[in-house]
Design an enzyme around this catalytic site. Structure first.
Site, PDB file in Angstrom:
ATOM      1  N   PHE A 158       0.912  -1.132  -0.209  1.00  0.00           N
ATOM      2  CA  PHE A 158      -0.065  -0.210  -0.054  1.00  0.00           C
ATOM      3  C   PHE A 158       0.819   0.985   0.016  1.00  0.00           C
ATOM      4  CE2 PHE A 158       0.716  -0.143   4.657  1.00  0.00           C
ATOM      5  CZ  PHE A 158       1.040   1.189   5.143  1.00  0.00           C
ATOM      6  N   LYS A 182      -1.424  -7.050  -9.787  1.00  0.00           N
ATOM      7  CA  LYS A 182      -2.142  -7.123  -8.671  1.00  0.00           C
ATOM      8  C   LYS A 182      -1.758  -6.188  -7.478  1.00  0.00           C
ATOM      9  CE  LYS A 182      -3.108  -8.282  -4.882  1.00  0.00           C
ATOM     10  NZ  LYS A 182      -3.472  -7.211  -3.669  1.00  0.00           N
ATOM     11  N   GLU A 185      -4.881  -3.952  -2.170  1.00  0.00           N
ATOM     12  CA  GLU A 185      -6.230  -3.756  -2.050  1.00  0.00           C
ATOM     13  C   GLU A 185      -6.467  -2.253  -1.168  1.00  0.00           C
ATOM     14  OE1 GLU A 185      -4.542  -5.961  -0.780  1.00  0.00           O
ATOM     15  OE2 GLU A 185      -5.363  -6.923   0.935  1.00  0.00           O
ATOM     16  N   SER A 235       5.159  -7.170   3.305  1.00  0.00           N
ATOM     17  CA  SER A 235       5.633  -7.549   4.675  1.00  0.00           C
ATOM     18  C   SER A 235       6.611  -8.797   4.795  1.00  0.00           C
ATOM     19  CB  SER A 235       4.562  -7.397   5.560  1.00  0.00           C
ATOM     20  OG  SER A 235       3.808  -8.681   5.150  1.00  0.00           O
ATOM     21  N   CYS A 290       9.489   1.438   3.935  1.00  0.00           N
ATOM     22  CA  CYS A 290      10.471   0.383   4.030  1.00  0.00           C
ATOM     23  C   CYS A 290      11.835   0.997   4.489  1.00  0.00           C
ATOM     24  CB  CYS A 290      10.552  -0.673   3.141  1.00  0.00           C
ATOM     25  SG  CYS A 290      11.302  -0.029   1.578  1.00  0.00           S
ATOM     26  N   GLU A 390       8.643  -4.549  13.312  1.00  0.00           N
ATOM     27  CA  GLU A 390       8.447  -3.318  12.349  1.00  0.00           C
ATOM     28  C   GLU A 390       7.397  -2.669  12.707  1.00  0.00           C
ATOM     29  OE1 GLU A 390       7.423  -4.210   8.117  1.00  0.00           O
ATOM     30  OE2 GLU A 390       8.822  -2.613   7.492  1.00  0.00           O
TER      31      GLU A 390
HETATM   32  P1  NAD Z   1       1.406  -6.791   2.853  1.00  0.00           P
HETATM   33  O1  NAD Z   1       2.212  -7.594   3.033  1.00  0.00           O
HETATM   34  O2  NAD Z   1       0.302  -6.827   3.938  1.00  0.00           O
HETATM   35  O3  NAD Z   1       0.821  -6.622   1.630  1.00  0.00           O
HETATM   36  C1  NAD Z   1       1.608  -6.839   0.289  1.00  0.00           C
HETATM   37  C2  NAD Z   1       0.624  -7.470  -0.833  1.00  0.00           C
HETATM   38  O4  NAD Z   1       0.364  -8.845  -0.766  1.00  0.00           O
HETATM   39  C3  NAD Z   1      -0.770  -6.876  -1.001  1.00  0.00           C
HETATM   40  O5  NAD Z   1      -0.788  -6.760  -2.486  1.00  0.00           O
HETATM   41  C4  NAD Z   1      -1.497  -7.849  -0.387  1.00  0.00           C
HETATM   42  O6  NAD Z   1      -2.825  -7.849  -1.008  1.00  0.00           O
HETATM   43  C5  NAD Z   1      -0.888  -9.171  -0.334  1.00  0.00           C
HETATM   44  N1  NAD Z   1      -1.318 -10.058   0.382  1.00  0.00           N
HETATM   45  C6  NAD Z   1      -1.396  -9.499   1.826  1.00  0.00           C
HETATM   46  N2  NAD Z   1      -1.562 -10.720   2.520  1.00  0.00           N
HETATM   47  C7  NAD Z   1      -1.374 -11.789   1.642  1.00  0.00           C
HETATM   48  C8  NAD Z   1      -1.155 -13.251   1.999  1.00  0.00           C
HETATM   49  N3  NAD Z   1      -1.588 -13.904   2.976  1.00  0.00           N
HETATM   50  N4  NAD Z   1      -1.125 -14.115   0.786  1.00  0.00           N
HETATM   51  C9  NAD Z   1      -0.820 -13.537  -0.355  1.00  0.00           C
HETATM   52  N5  NAD Z   1      -0.871 -12.337  -0.580  1.00  0.00           N
HETATM   53  C10 NAD Z   1      -1.089 -11.517   0.431  1.00  0.00           C
HETATM   54  O7  NAD Z   1       2.181  -5.359   2.861  1.00  0.00           O
HETATM   55  P2  NAD Z   1       1.554  -4.136   3.191  1.00  0.00           P
HETATM   56  O8  NAD Z   1       1.091  -3.785   4.512  1.00  0.00           O
HETATM   57  O9  NAD Z   1       0.809  -3.299   1.870  1.00  0.00           O
HETATM   58  O10 NAD Z   1       2.963  -3.290   2.874  1.00  0.00           O
HETATM   59  C11 NAD Z   1       3.872  -2.873   4.132  1.00  0.00           C
HETATM   60  C12 NAD Z   1       5.172  -3.587   3.981  1.00  0.00           C
HETATM   61  O11 NAD Z   1       5.844  -3.883   2.971  1.00  0.00           O
HETATM   62  C13 NAD Z   1       5.887  -3.322   5.042  1.00  0.00           C
HETATM   63  O12 NAD Z   1       6.402  -4.446   5.829  1.00  0.00           O
HETATM   64  C14 NAD Z   1       7.154  -2.665   4.360  1.00  0.00           C
HETATM   65  O13 NAD Z   1       8.459  -2.719   4.786  1.00  0.00           O
HETATM   66  C15 NAD Z   1       7.102  -3.404   3.056  1.00  0.00           C
HETATM   67  N6  NAD Z   1       7.787  -2.802   1.943  1.00  0.00           N
HETATM   68  C16 NAD Z   1       8.906  -3.257   1.436  1.00  0.00           C
HETATM   69  C17 NAD Z   1       9.720  -2.675   0.713  1.00  0.00           C
HETATM   70  C18 NAD Z   1      11.180  -3.185   0.218  1.00  0.00           C
HETATM   71  O14 NAD Z   1      11.420  -2.603  -1.178  1.00  0.00           O
HETATM   72  N7  NAD Z   1      11.561  -3.876   0.906  1.00  0.00           N
HETATM   73  C19 NAD Z   1       9.005  -1.368   0.002  1.00  0.00           C
HETATM   74  C20 NAD Z   1       7.928  -0.980   0.510  1.00  0.00           C
HETATM   75  C21 NAD Z   1       7.258  -1.773   1.430  1.00  0.00           C
END
Ligand code: NAD
Length: 505
Positions: A158, A182, A185, A235, A290, A390
């Site tokens: 997000f 994708k 959401e 994450s 991140c 985190e």
């Molecule tokens: P998230 O892991 O909750 O969601 C990321 C994506 O995965 C979304 O599209 C979501 O729909 C999908 N998703 C969520 N749960 C899932 C599951 N159980 N199975 C399959 N797909 C699933 O992450 P978020 O809250 O949207 O973003 C924040 C996180 O992203 C933080 O941990 C941040 O550090 C990390 N992040 C990392 C970087 C990097 O480059 N390392 C960059 C930006 C954000």
């Protein structure tokens, strides 16, 4: 573009499948809200299994022609796309601010960092050059060709709704692949606009498919026999799942994950410069980055700067994106806010000293917003949940270290390795730090060392699972495969004259 999401948000966001914007037939959708007001902006559908199948099938069919499309033509689409993104930068930034709450400056930066990747993708020809060695044996040459891999998938978080989708599909498509995106959401409006503009740039129908949803839709893409490469940012638990499930299905996977980034402050650093940098790097974007600095390690005498830091943090306030005095916006959701508030409460109970508490914070006129004010904890130890989690909120932890060696040992023991920085006037200290620190992206007197796209984004340890990092040369390797050709030449078969032919056997 007529009926773009910028002009009027539809009640439910559409999908882009096989070049057609269509309403999902899914019965399941969730609201997308403005986090400063809780107003519902639109709804995002969770695509049906048939819709995901149709998107992949169209991408697979389109790949058969796109893989041999002319490389300069691919580059021209990226040039046009870059120009369109620049033209619409403010408008896209406003969509980001509406659905995520980022300040205007921060949202403009989100778009700009994506534009830089598109610029890089416009230079694709130079990145697709193979290698040649003549006479690997007498009259035998070996050379290599770079080929695309097929249908690629992008799953994005997000917090950077423009930059992170733009890390992925422009490069993958410029390499000759087709792509199914994708997005999160929680912030699906901005990516929808990015896809609209990609079509407007002249991208042939079917190159890029847009589907919405969550866990089930992602799992279907991971299991689908016709998807070959998966780029994920999100994450740690989800990154591990994506990496395991995708590779178990024998796909290429790159999974960028969470972080706990440390900044080391040496006592010889310039105090005011350090403080100014810490403020923006830690609570900017409400800490939802991140690469945010979430732990500051104060070495020796620098431990005396705590009250100056608190005073600087006390001076900045979150607020709505329309107010240019806002230092940062609200958290993305009420759920995120409650999670961060609980971590702050638990931190106090764990015995950390809360020097500044932003847990009871509201903004006049925006009382329903997901606000958390700047928060600082001191005397944090590495066994506390505050340190091991985190937080992804505007919360900074201060940790003491007697020496640079102690600071390095502390950071190397941390399971994350996305980014770090050191502030010092000593070249020797900076050299030692870069040589010994186990973190992928290091800043010296630079708080957030995010590389430009001609390098790669290189998190280590639990911040990344896979082989090839994002953008830069490594992403091109991720989205391509190399074919080596060895050929023998028979000079005596060469016919001369206008129809000269050279025989290869
Ligand atoms: P998230 O892991 O909750 O969601 C990321 C994506 O995965 C979304 O599209 C979501 O729909 C999908 N998703 C969520 N749960 C899932 C599951 N159980 N199975 C399959 N797909 C699933 O992450 P978020 O809250 O949207 O973003 C924040 C996180 O992203 C933080 O941990 C941040 O550090 C990390 N992040 C990392 C970087 C990097 O480059 N390392 C960059 C930006 C954000």
């Amino acid at each position: 573009m007529n009926n773009s999401v910028s002009q009027a948000l539809p009640k439910v966001l559409p999908l882009l499948i096989d070049g057609e914007w269509r309403a999902s037939s899914s019965a399941h959708s969730i609201p997308v809200t403005n986090p400063a007001t809780q107003d519902v902006l639109t709804n995002v559908p969770f695509a049906t299994a048939e819709e995901i199948d149709a998107a992949v099938a169209s991408a697979k069919e389109k790949f058969e022609t796109w893989k041999s499309s002319s490389v300069p033509n691919r580059a021209r689409i990226m040039l046009k796309y870059q120009a369109l993104l620049k033209e619409h930068q403010e408008e896209i930034a406003e969509l980001i601010s509406q659905e995520l709450g980022k300040t205007k400056e921060d949202a403009m930066g989100d778009v700009w960092r994506g534009i830089e990747v598109v610029e890089h993708a416009a230079n694709i020809a130079s990145m697709l050059m193979g290698e040649t060695v003549t006479n690997v044996a007498t009259k035998i040459d070996t050379y290599s060709h770079i080929h695309p891999v097929g249908v690629c998938v992008g799953i994005t978080p997000f917090n950077f709704p423009a930059m992170i989708p733009l890390w992925m599909f422009p490069l993958a498509i410029a390499c000759g692949n087709t792509f199914v995106l994708k997005p999160s959401e929680q912030t699906p409006i901005t990516p929808t606009r990015l896809v609209e503009l990609f079509e407007e740039a002249g991208a042939p129908k079917g190159l890029l498919q847009l589907v919405h949803g969550g866990q089930d839709q992602v799992n279907q893409l991971l299991d689908h026999p016709d998807t070959v490469a998966v780029s994920f940012v999100g994450s740690v638990p989800v990154a591990k799942h994506i990496y395991r499930r995708g590779t178990d299905n024998l796909k290429r996977v790159q999974a960028f994950a969470g972080a706990k980034n440390h900044m080391v402050v040496m006592p010889d650093a310039q105090k005011q410069q350090v403080i100014n940098n810490i403020v923006g790097a830690s609570v900017g974007a409400a800490g939802q980055r991140c690469m945010a600095i979430s732990v500051v390690v104060l070495v020796g005498e620098a431990q005396q700067w705590k009250q100056d830091l608190v005073a600087a943090f006390d001076n900045i306030k979150p607020g709505p994106w329309q107010d240019e005095k806002s230092a940062f916006g609200p958290l993305v959701s009420e759920g995120s806010k409650q999670r961060v508030l609980k971590i702050i409460e638990d931190g106090k109970a764990e015995g950390a000293q809360c020097l500044l508490d932003g847990s009871d914070f509201t903004v006049a006129g925006y009382e329903k917003g997901n606000w958390v004010g700047p928060t600082i904890f001191a005397d944090v130890t590495t066994d506390m949940q505050l340190y091991t989690t985190e937080i992804f909120g505007p919360v900074l932890l201060l940790v003491n270290a007697d020496t640079l060696e102690d600071a390095i040992a502390l950071i190397n023991a941390n399971p994350y390795g996305n980014g770090t920085s050191i502030f010092t006037a000593s070249g020797a200290a900076a050299r030692k730090y870069t040589a010994e620190i186990q973190v992928g992206q290091v800043g010296i007197n630079v708080p957030i060392p995010v590389p430009l796209p001609f390098f790669s984004f290189t998190g280590w340890k639990n911040s990344f699972f896979g082989d090839h990092h994002a953008y830069g040369k490594q992403a091109v390797r991720f989205y391509t495969k190399t074919q080596t050709i060895t050929s023998r030449w028979f000079e005596d078969d060469i016919a001369t004259g206008p129809n000269m032919s050279i025989n290869l056997r």
